[in-house]
Design a protein around this motif. Structure first.
Motif, PDB file in Angstrom:
ATOM      1  N   GLU A 277      85.058 -30.305  10.863  1.00  9.94           N
ATOM      2  CA  GLU A 277      83.884 -31.136  11.100  1.00  9.94           C
ATOM      3  C   GLU A 277      82.827 -30.844  10.036  1.00  9.94           C
ATOM      4  O   GLU A 277      82.605 -29.694   9.640  1.00  9.94           O
ATOM      5  CB  GLU A 277      83.319 -30.854  12.495  1.00  9.94           C
ATOM      6  N   ASN A 278      82.190 -31.896   9.541  1.00 10.88           N
ATOM      7  CA  ASN A 278      81.154 -31.801   8.503  1.00 10.88           C
ATOM      8  C   ASN A 278      81.689 -31.242   7.182  1.00 10.88           C
ATOM      9  O   ASN A 278      80.930 -30.674   6.392  1.00 10.88           O
ATOM     10  CB  ASN A 278      79.973 -30.944   8.981  1.00 10.88           C
ATOM     11  N   PHE A 279      82.991 -31.399   6.956  1.00 12.72           N
ATOM     12  CA  PHE A 279      83.570 -30.943   5.695  1.00 12.72           C
ATOM     13  C   PHE A 279      82.973 -31.725   4.529  1.00 12.72           C
ATOM     14  O   PHE A 279      82.841 -32.955   4.593  1.00 12.72           O
ATOM     15  CB  PHE A 279      85.090 -31.135   5.723  1.00 12.72           C
ATOM     16  N   ARG A 280      82.655 -31.013   3.466  1.00 11.01           N
ATOM     17  CA  ARG A 280      82.126 -31.645   2.257  1.00 11.01           C
ATOM     18  C   ARG A 280      83.070 -31.346   1.101  1.00 11.01           C
ATOM     19  O   ARG A 280      83.332 -30.183   0.781  1.00 11.01           O
ATOM     20  CB  ARG A 280      80.730 -31.122   1.933  1.00 11.01           C
ATOM     21  N   GLU A 281      83.583 -32.379   0.487  1.00  9.80           N
ATOM     22  CA  GLU A 281      84.512 -32.207  -0.633  1.00  9.80           C
ATOM     23  C   GLU A 281      83.739 -31.845  -1.899  1.00  9.80           C
ATOM     24  O   GLU A 281      82.765 -32.518  -2.264  1.00  9.80           O
ATOM     25  CB  GLU A 281      85.316 -33.483  -0.860  1.00  9.80           C
ATOM     26  N   GLU A 282      84.178 -30.769  -2.551  1.00 11.43           N
ATOM     27  CA  GLU A 282      83.516 -30.287  -3.761  1.00 11.43           C
ATOM     28  C   GLU A 282      84.556 -29.887  -4.802  1.00 11.43           C
ATOM     29  O   GLU A 282      85.679 -29.487  -4.449  1.00 11.43           O
ATOM     30  CB  GLU A 282      82.638 -29.071  -3.452  1.00 11.43           C
ATOM     31  N   PRO A 283      84.209 -29.972  -6.093  1.00 16.15           N
ATOM     32  CA  PRO A 283      85.137 -29.511  -7.141  1.00 16.15           C
ATOM     33  C   PRO A 283      85.434 -28.026  -6.982  1.00 16.15           C
ATOM     34  O   PRO A 283      84.546 -27.223  -6.673  1.00 16.15           O
ATOM     35  CB  PRO A 283      84.364 -29.789  -8.440  1.00 16.15           C
ATOM     36  N   LEU A 284      86.703 -27.688  -7.176  1.00 17.85           N
ATOM     37  CA  LEU A 284      87.141 -26.310  -6.990  1.00 17.85           C
ATOM     38  C   LEU A 284      87.610 -25.670  -8.295  1.00 17.85           C
ATOM     39  O   LEU A 284      87.532 -24.453  -8.466  1.00 17.85           O
ATOM     40  CB  LEU A 284      88.277 -26.270  -5.959  1.00 17.85           C
ATOM     41  N   GLY A 285      88.096 -26.453  -9.199  1.00 17.47           N
ATOM     42  CA  GLY A 285      88.616 -25.942 -10.465  1.00 17.47           C
ATOM     43  C   GLY A 285      89.513 -26.987 -11.097  1.00 17.47           C
ATOM     44  O   GLY A 285      89.759 -28.058 -10.535  1.00 17.47           O
ATOM     45  N   ARG A 286      89.994 -26.663 -12.287  1.00 17.36           N
ATOM     46  CA  ARG A 286      90.843 -27.602 -13.021  1.00 17.36           C
ATOM     47  C   ARG A 286      92.283 -27.115 -13.068  1.00 17.36           C
ATOM     48  O   ARG A 286      92.554 -25.913 -13.125  1.00 17.36           O
ATOM     49  CB  ARG A 286      90.317 -27.814 -14.435  1.00 17.36           C
ATOM     50  N   VAL A 287      93.169 -28.100 -13.047  1.00 16.46           N
ATOM     51  CA  VAL A 287      94.605 -27.854 -13.130  1.00 16.46           C
ATOM     52  C   VAL A 287      95.148 -28.618 -14.328  1.00 16.46           C
ATOM     53  O   VAL A 287      94.751 -29.762 -14.574  1.00 16.46           O
ATOM     54  CB  VAL A 287      95.317 -28.304 -11.831  1.00 16.46           C
ATOM     55  N   GLN A 288      96.039 -27.975 -15.057  1.00 15.92           N
ATOM     56  CA  GLN A 288      96.718 -28.630 -16.167  1.00 15.92           C
ATOM     57  C   GLN A 288      98.190 -28.829 -15.813  1.00 15.92           C
ATOM     58  O   GLN A 288      98.799 -27.966 -15.163  1.00 15.92           O
ATOM     59  CB  GLN A 288      96.616 -27.806 -17.461  1.00 15.92           C
ATOM     60  N   ALA A 289      98.734 -29.962 -16.230  1.00 18.78           N
ATOM     61  CA  ALA A 289     100.155 -30.249 -16.017  1.00 18.78           C
ATOM     62  C   ALA A 289     100.756 -30.678 -17.347  1.00 18.78           C
ATOM     63  O   ALA A 289     100.194 -31.531 -18.047  1.00 18.78           O
ATOM     64  CB  ALA A 289     100.340 -31.347 -14.978  1.00 18.78           C
ATOM     65  N   TYR A 290     101.890 -30.067 -17.690  1.00 17.75           N
ATOM     66  CA  TYR A 290     102.575 -30.344 -18.968  1.00 17.75           C
ATOM     67  C   TYR A 290     104.001 -30.789 -18.646  1.00 17.75           C
ATOM     68  O   TYR A 290     104.812 -29.994 -18.157  1.00 17.75           O
ATOM     69  CB  TYR A 290     102.601 -29.099 -19.850  1.00 17.75           C
ATOM     70  N   THR A 291     104.301 -32.050 -18.915  1.00 18.04           N
ATOM     71  CA  THR A 291     105.599 -32.619 -18.577  1.00 18.04           C
ATOM     72  C   THR A 291     106.322 -33.054 -19.844  1.00 18.04           C
ATOM     73  O   THR A 291     105.715 -33.673 -20.733  1.00 18.04           O
ATOM     74  CB  THR A 291     105.437 -33.833 -17.645  1.00 18.04           C
ATOM     75  N   PHE A 292     107.627 -32.753 -19.885  1.00 22.00           N
ATOM     76  CA  PHE A 292     108.479 -33.164 -21.006  1.00 22.00           C
ATOM     77  C   PHE A 292     109.794 -33.673 -20.420  1.00 22.00           C
ATOM     78  O   PHE A 292     110.367 -33.056 -19.517  1.00 22.00           O
ATOM     79  CB  PHE A 292     108.740 -31.994 -21.957  1.00 22.00           C
TER      80      PHE A 292
END
Length: 473
Positions: A404-419
């Motif tokens: 209840e009353n959850f607030r979405e906030e940035p947490l960090g960055r993720v990198q994805a490398y696909t080949f």
């Protein structure tokens, strides 16, 4: 508008095609005969194994194709206006003029009929406690009909997907993916299936002058003027069976309700504006959702040459996510596409930035993507997708109800490398079939490492099916 579009597509179009059929069967029969010949028998053409896409095809071998460079329906597109009228992607999106578009084509009287599709059957395996293993199919099928109508071109188009049946449990595994919900619970580390009806649209392109075009787009389910061509339809992503992590910052509006778009193009530039319903499709993927037009977008596209295309777009989206129903969103995207035809191949690339900002609490999420696919020696494809995306604290909760009353906030960055790599083989006549695999490794934000580990990976093995004209090989 829904009733009008359905009547146009399912009633008026078949009736018009049937009325024209008497004088056009020869075109279809000639195309079928030409497509069934052995390559050595084709009109003096040397034997080749090349699966040529539309821009590389011998246009003289294709009945019904316009060869007048001044015609809006010229194939392949020679100008930006012709690329717009080509309508090879969803919505009113455009790629560089030289971009290949594998398809089946036939002339039926005044109508040009086209069929596109892309089907993957994929076995995906991922490490990490949040990873998953699954066998599923991502797919889409597009039928389109065009004809000249007065001073312009009238187009009807339907795009379908069987993913509601071929992607079970309303998701396939995709580490660090977020942005969708099902039955009030977030989908974490998974990508949702597309709707059965991805697009149902009627378009009219009115030629105002030699260098100007006024375009109209109406769709009960469609793609507003927002972002570049969505990932299922980008040539740079054509061999990748899964979606990008930045989907919900970049191109998630490609399936929206009640879309109306008007665009004005002059020379190498086009400006568009769209109205649409902002809420993303719900968990019931077999129906057509409804909603009033409550969101707006605008897009500027620049096409400086046959191999280049760039766009900037901006949108105000009303209540896009069900779990944050009171939150409206601002979205911006910018992209550059480059396509280069090669001998016995093609090279397509996209550089893309997406940004969302909550109009409720001003939280901002960015995503960056570089993807590139090269086709070489006719039957070989190699590609990469590199991403850097912001993720939110919603990932920490996983697929559980939000507090209840959850607030979405940035947490960090993720990198994805696909080949990845795949190779075309012949399984089915007039269907380009490939066997391939791709590997993805991730860079993980420190705040997420206790859950995901430091170096999670994913591996996908798949077969791919795509129709092509017999003249393309």
């Amino acid at each position: 508008m829904k009733i009008l579009c359905v009547i146009i597509f399912y009633v008026l179009l078949p009736a018009a095609v049937a009325a024209q059929q008497g004088g056009s069967d020869g075109h279809m029969e000639g195309m079928q005969k030409e497509s069934s010949r052995h390559p050595d028998q084709q009109s003096g053409k040397a034997k080749t194994d090349d699966i040529q896409n539309m821009p590389g095809m011998d246009q003289k071998q294709m009945p019904g194709m316009q060869m007048d460079q001044n015609s809006l329906m010229n194939m392949p597109p020679a100008t930006f206006l012709q690329e717009i009228v080509h309508h090879g992607a969803s919505g009113t999106d455009a790629e560089p003029n030289s971009t290949p578009a594998p398809m089946l084509m036939a002339q039926k009287g005044a109508w040009m009929l086209m069929f596109h599709a892309n089907v993957f059957i994929t076995d995906l395996q991922q490490s990490s406690s949040r990873g998953g293993d699954k066998l599923f199919s991502t797919n889409w099928f597009m039928g389109m009909a065009q004809r000249e109508a007065g001073p312009g071109v009238f187009t009807v188009r339907a795009m379908m997907s069987l993913e509601p049946a071929t992607v079970t449990d309303r998701r396939y595994p995709l580490l660090f993916q977020q942005g969708e919900t099902a039955f009030g619970v977030p989908i974490a580390d998974g990508q949702h299936p597309h709707d059965f009806i991805m697009e149902l649209a009627a378009l009219y392109d009115l030629k105002l002058g030699e260098r100007s075009l006024l375009s109209f787009y109406f769709a009960p389910m469609g793609d507003p003027a927002m972002g570049p061509a969505a990932y299922p339809h980008r040539a740079s992503a054509a061999e990748n069976p899964v979606g990008p992590l930045g989907h919900h910052q970049e191109d998630s509006t490609h399936i929206a309700d009640d879309v109306v778009t008007v665009g004005l193009a002059y020379g190498m530039a086009r400006v568009e504006a769209s109205g649409f319903h902002g809420r993303e499709p719900d968990e019931f993927r077999w129906d057509i959702d409804q909603g009033k037009i409550d969101s707006l977008s605008t897009r500027l596209t620049i096409q400086p040459g046959k191999n280049w295309s760039g766009q900037y777009s901006y949108a105000r989206i009303t209540s896009p996510e069900a779990v944050f129903a009171n939150e409206d969103q601002e979205r911006m995207t910018a992209s550059i596409m480059y396509n280069r035809p090669l001998h016995n191949g093609n090279w397509a690339s996209t550089l893309l930035w997406g940004r969302t900002r909550s109009l409720q609490d001003n939280s901002i999420f960015n995503s960056y993507l570089l993807e590139s696919t090269v086709r070489f020696r006719t039957r070989n494809y190699a590609w990469t997708r590199i991403e850097n995306v912001d993720r939110s604290n919603e990932l920490l909760i996983g697929e559980n109800p939000l507090p209840e009353n959850f607030r979405e906030e940035p947490l960090g960055r993720v990198q994805a490398y696909t080949f990845g790599y795949d190779h075309d083989v012949d399984f089915i006549p007039r269907v380009a079939s490939a066997i391939g695999a791709q590997f993805t490794t991730y860079g993980v934000a420190d705040t997420l490492k206790p859950i995901y580990g430091s170096h999670p990976v994913g591996v996908a093995f798949f077969v791919r099916f795509r129709p092509f004209s017999g003249n393309e090989r």
